[in-house]
Design a protein around this motif. Structure first.
Motif, mmCIF file in Angstrom:
data_model
loop_
_atom_site.group_PDB
_atom_site.id
_atom_site.type_symbol
_atom_site.label_atom_id
_atom_site.label_comp_id
_atom_site.label_asym_id
_atom_site.label_seq_id
_atom_site.Cartn_x
_atom_site.Cartn_y
_atom_site.Cartn_z
ATOM 1 N N PHE A 375 71.453 50.296 34.059
ATOM 2 C CA PHE A 375 70.973 49.034 34.606
ATOM 3 C C PHE A 375 70.592 49.324 36.057
ATOM 4 N N ALA A 376 69.329 49.244 36.365
ATOM 5 C CA ALA A 376 68.828 49.653 37.675
ATOM 6 C C ALA A 376 68.396 48.438 38.475
ATOM 7 N N SER A 377 68.955 48.297 39.658
ATOM 8 C CA SER A 377 68.608 47.165 40.517
ATOM 9 C C SER A 377 67.335 47.417 41.306
ATOM 10 N N VAL A 378 66.877 48.649 41.302
ATOM 11 C CA VAL A 378 65.688 48.990 42.095
ATOM 12 C C VAL A 378 64.794 49.958 41.326
ATOM 13 N N TYR A 379 63.539 49.948 41.697
ATOM 14 C CA TYR A 379 62.604 50.955 41.216
ATOM 15 C C TYR A 379 63.070 52.306 41.741
ATOM 16 N N PRO A 380 62.960 53.370 40.950
ATOM 17 C CA PRO A 380 63.468 54.672 41.409
ATOM 18 C C PRO A 380 62.803 55.141 42.697
ATOM 19 N N ALA A 381 63.632 55.648 43.609
ATOM 20 C CA ALA A 381 63.128 56.146 44.886
ATOM 21 C C ALA A 381 62.321 57.422 44.674
ATOM 22 N N SER A 382 61.620 57.829 45.725
ATOM 23 C CA SER A 382 60.722 58.984 45.624
ATOM 24 C C SER A 382 61.456 60.253 45.230
ATOM 25 N N ASP A 383 62.654 60.478 45.762
ATOM 26 C CA ASP A 383 63.386 61.694 45.409
ATOM 27 C C ASP A 383 63.860 61.659 43.959
ATOM 28 N N ASP A 541 59.107 32.999 41.036
ATOM 29 C CA ASP A 541 57.636 32.805 41.040
ATOM 30 C C ASP A 541 56.900 33.825 41.895
ATOM 31 N N GLY A 542 57.655 34.731 42.553
ATOM 32 C CA GLY A 542 57.039 35.826 43.285
ATOM 33 C C GLY A 542 56.540 35.474 44.664
ATOM 34 N N THR A 543 56.764 34.236 45.133
ATOM 35 C CA THR A 543 56.296 33.891 46.478
ATOM 36 C C THR A 543 57.149 34.536 47.559
ATOM 37 N N TYR A 544 58.413 34.807 47.248
ATOM 38 C CA TYR A 544 59.233 35.566 48.192
ATOM 39 C C TYR A 544 58.747 37.011 48.164
ATOM 40 N N PRO A 545 58.351 37.566 49.302
ATOM 41 C CA PRO A 545 57.636 38.854 49.306
ATOM 42 C C PRO A 545 58.454 40.064 48.857
ATOM 43 N N LEU A 546 59.774 39.964 48.854
ATOM 44 C CA LEU A 546 60.599 41.112 48.472
ATOM 45 C C LEU A 546 61.190 40.944 47.078
ATOM 46 N N SER A 547 60.547 40.080 46.270
ATOM 47 C CA SER A 547 60.992 39.893 44.892
ATOM 48 C C SER A 547 60.789 41.165 44.087
ATOM 49 N N ASN A 548 61.678 41.393 43.173
ATOM 50 C CA ASN A 548 61.533 42.527 42.267
ATOM 51 C C ASN A 548 62.342 42.261 41.011
ATOM 52 N N ASN A 549 62.368 43.206 40.128
ATOM 53 C CA ASN A 549 63.117 43.070 38.883
ATOM 54 C C ASN A 549 64.347 43.950 38.881
ATOM 55 N N THR A 550 65.282 43.597 37.999
ATOM 56 C CA THR A 550 66.322 44.524 37.573
ATOM 57 C C THR A 550 65.866 45.084 36.231
ATOM 58 N N TYR A 551 66.130 46.370 36.007
ATOM 59 C CA TYR A 551 65.560 47.058 34.848
ATOM 60 C C TYR A 551 66.645 47.683 33.976
ATOM 61 N N ILE A 552 66.279 47.925 32.736
ATOM 62 C CA ILE A 552 66.923 48.956 31.944
ATOM 63 C C ILE A 552 66.035 50.186 32.057
ATOM 64 N N ALA A 553 66.628 51.276 32.484
ATOM 65 C CA ALA A 553 65.881 52.530 32.624
ATOM 66 C C ALA A 553 66.411 53.542 31.618
ATOM 67 N N TYR A 554 65.503 54.232 30.951
ATOM 68 C CA TYR A 554 65.885 55.289 30.019
ATOM 69 C C TYR A 554 64.836 56.394 30.056
ATOM 70 N N ILE A 555 65.134 57.511 29.443
ATOM 71 C CA ILE A 555 64.242 58.659 29.452
ATOM 72 C C ILE A 555 63.448 58.685 28.141
ATOM 73 N N LYS A 556 62.148 58.693 28.269
ATOM 74 C CA LYS A 556 61.286 58.759 27.091
ATOM 75 C C LYS A 556 61.562 60.039 26.300
ATOM 76 N N LYS A 565 66.540 51.475 23.881
ATOM 77 C CA LYS A 565 65.485 50.522 23.538
ATOM 78 C C LYS A 565 66.065 49.319 22.798
ATOM 79 N N LYS A 566 67.058 49.551 21.953
ATOM 80 C CA LYS A 566 67.708 48.433 21.268
ATOM 81 C C LYS A 566 68.382 47.516 22.279
ATOM 82 N N MET A 567 69.024 48.113 23.295
ATOM 83 C CA MET A 567 69.663 47.283 24.316
ATOM 84 C C MET A 567 68.616 46.518 25.117
ATOM 85 N N ALA A 568 67.498 47.158 25.422
ATOM 86 C CA ALA A 568 66.425 46.475 26.138
ATOM 87 C C ALA A 568 65.887 45.309 25.308
ATOM 88 N N ASP A 569 65.707 45.547 24.008
ATOM 89 C CA ASP A 569 65.245 44.471 23.119
ATOM 90 C C ASP A 569 66.240 43.316 23.120
#
Length: 596
Positions: A375-383, A541-556, A565-569
């Motif tokens: 469960f990822a609170s942020v988009y993955p950083a560059s590193d 609604d995205g009007t707050y400029p620092l809005s983002n999502n929380t994600y399920i992240a997995y390796i293809k 994917k079942k958990m994401a579904d």
């Protein structure tokens, strides 16, 4: 409640009368891989009974249809009655009934709690009374009696004619078959190879060990023999001298049962600020245990250790195997919500992680194949993206909730807004030293940052750093090493002579959820960014400029991809979005809150 010791020995003989509330159906059978298995039967009337009469609902139990023997390890959950039974009973049909508690002749209203768990266990026949109908809750219990009680709790009949290897357990003793059988199953050991000491009172730590072995045998828990006393060093309620008194062989058992071990409430017991005994786990381990305390241990195992799947868990295959999960600190409530909503006693599920790694570490574990998903609170950083590239893997992100990066300061600070440009100037260039330079009061500015391997730092990279680093002076002087620390650091950095206020950043829903622990609503306030204040609505609604999502992240293409994917579904269903809400985060859409 003051407890006294009484040395009374008795034979448990009184039978419990039951009121039948039968529900016949073909029994479903799920193998737990050991000596026991899980069976279930549909019971659609459970929820209705809960609403009409909780008193009757609390006495629901399963029993075998053929001989009406009650099954202590049984529980109603999500339209079914589940039971954990020995495998040799797997093909027997079970039914649901409402049991009656035993009426003990020594029951005392003034000390009713002494009888509470004993009456509860009497429903399934684990606890009876002596030949006078007395429960004797404060009396000590012998090793033979405790063994018989645990065997009844597991639903394991004594093997007729079982050979005892102990010289002090004779064939004509009432407990011979019970002790010999329990020893064969690995539930009890002797004081030596040839001595069992059946009539000796059993100590607390001895019974904790026996009860823990019962959970292993039934498949409710797994033993961790590597546990040592050092593993308990951080427990809030441990008293050193009590822990030191616990025998090394009992430590793994205490680890298994945790806070389900009973405690004393005697005069002189040291209490914490909330009145809870500080020595809750290890108090007087060598003291002889009472019948009441034995009942506490078994009843709490019955209440807390039975883990059964919901219909949704079965639908998504989670009853067979859950994905292995990690994530950032702020997303641990997602894992808690998922397990607690998919399983009875989900927090006791064997795959339930006890905590999350930090954001960067969880991404590393995902990339290395140590977990199926995070469960990822942020988009993955560059590193992180670079590490994935080096390992030849691709991270897939599935949005499951709304969240946002937020900035906050002390509530006394009259500042209300920061611009994106000002934030970059603060954290990259350390450009300002006073709040009046950025529209605030005449007060010193103390900017706090997060460590580079945090999810919050990844947010800074995404929105403000533009490929640069946090200013070296800020990194060296005011780095908060955890999500909770940044809250307490900003709270504590307020000054009056000269006036000064701190600035920090975190994740919106984490900030709000921590109010119960850190009084953030009374000491801190969120700032608008570019004129927009963060709220559930402006984030969604995205009007707050620092809005983002929380994600399920997995390796293809990974081994865990299908489970992830079942958990994401699942998380995108109404039930899954309810988990988002239970976790304290923003749902992706309005949901039906009456969903099962």
């Amino acid at each position: 409640m003051k407890r006294t010791k009484r040395i009374l020995s008795f034979v448990l003989m009184l039978s419990v009368l039951f009121t039948c509330f039968a529900c016949y159906a073909e029994t479903e059978n799920t193998d737990n891989g050991g000596m026991f298995t899980v069976v279930s039967v549909d019971y659609p009337g459970g929820e209705e009974l809960f609403g009409k009469s909780y008193e009757k609902y609390s006495r629901l139990c399963a029993r075998f249809s053929d001989d009406k023997t009650p099954i202590p390890l049984s529980m109603y959950y999500d339209g079914k009655m589940f039971a954990t039974v020995p495998k040799f009973d797997a093909n027997r049909v079970i039914e649901v009934f409402i049991g009656d508690e035993a009426v003990f002749t020594d029951y005392n209203d003034e000390h009713s709690f002494d009888f509470y768990y004993m009456k509860k266990l009497s429903i399934s026949g684990v606890v009876n009374g002596d030949n006078e109908g007395k429960a004797n809750p404060l009396s000590e219990i012998t090793r033979a009696e405790a063994t018989a009680m645990v065997m009844r709790f597991l639903g394991l009949p004594a093997v007729d004619g079982a050979e005892s290897k102990f010289d002090d357990v004779k064939k004509d003793d009432w407990f011979c078959d019970v002790v010999a059988s329990a020893n064969k199953y690995g539930i009890v050991n002797g004081d030596s190879e040839t001595k069992f000491s059946p009539e000796r009172s059993i100590s607390r730590e001895e019974f904790v060990a026996i009860a823990a072995r019962a959970t292993y045998l039934a498949g409710l828990r797994s033993e961790d023999k590597s546990v040592t006393k050092e593993n308990f060093a951080d427990y809030r309620s441990v008293v050193a001298e009590d822990l030191d008194k616990v025998s090394d062989w009992a430590i793994p058992a205490y680890h298994t049962l945790g806070y389900n071990v009973p405690v004393d409430y005697e005069d002189g017991t040291e209490l914490d600020a909330e009145g809870v005994p500080i020595s809750i786990m290890f108090y007087r381990p060598s003291q002889n245990i009472t019948r009441f305390e034995v009942s506490v241990v078994l009843a709490r195992i019955q209440e807390n250790y039975q883990v059964y799947p919901s219909s949704l868990a079965v639908q998504y295959g989670f009853d067979k195997e859950m994905p292995t999960i990690d994530g950032s600190t702020s997303t641990y409530p997602f894992t808690e919500a998922v397990y607690q909503n998919l399983f009875s006693n989900g927090y006791m599920h064997p795959q339930m992680p006890q905590k999350h790694s930090k954001s960067h570490a969880s991404y590393e574990r995902l990339i290395n194949g140590d977990v199926d998903m995070i469960f990822a609170s942020v988009y993955p950083a560059s590193d992180v993206l670079e590490l994935a590239k080096e390992n030849g893997v691709e991270i897939e992100l599935v949005p499951i909730a709304y969240d946002a990066m937020v900035f906050f300061t002390n509530i006394e600070n009259s500042a209300e807004n920061l611009t994106s440009e000002q934030i970059t100037n603060i954290y990259v260039d350390n450009k300002y030293t006073n709040w009046n330079e950025i529209g605030g009061p005449d007060a010193l500015l103390y900017p706090y940052c997060r460590n580079n391997d945090s999810g919050s730092h990844a947010q800074m990279e995404r929105h403000f750093l533009n490929g640069k680093e946090i200013n070296e002076k800020i990194r060296n002087e005011t780095t908060s090493v955890s999500m909770s620390n940044v809250l307490t650091d900003v709270q504590g950095a307020i000054t009056t002579d000269p006036a000064g206020y701190a600035l920090g950043y975190s994740i919106y829903y984490y900030f709000n959820n921590m109010d119960m622990f850190y009084d953030t609503s009374k000491t801190l306030k969120l700032l608008a960014i570019d004129g927009v204040y963060p709220t559930d609505e402006t984030i969604a609604d995205g009007t707050y400029p620092l809005s983002n999502n929380t994600y399920i992240a997995y390796i293809k293409g990974s081994k865990g991809e299908e489970r992830a994917k079942k958990m994401a579904d699942f998380m995108l269903t109404d039930a899954g979005q309810m988990c988002v809400k239970y976790a304290g985060f923003g749902t992706l859409r309005p949901i039906d809150e009456d969903v099962d």
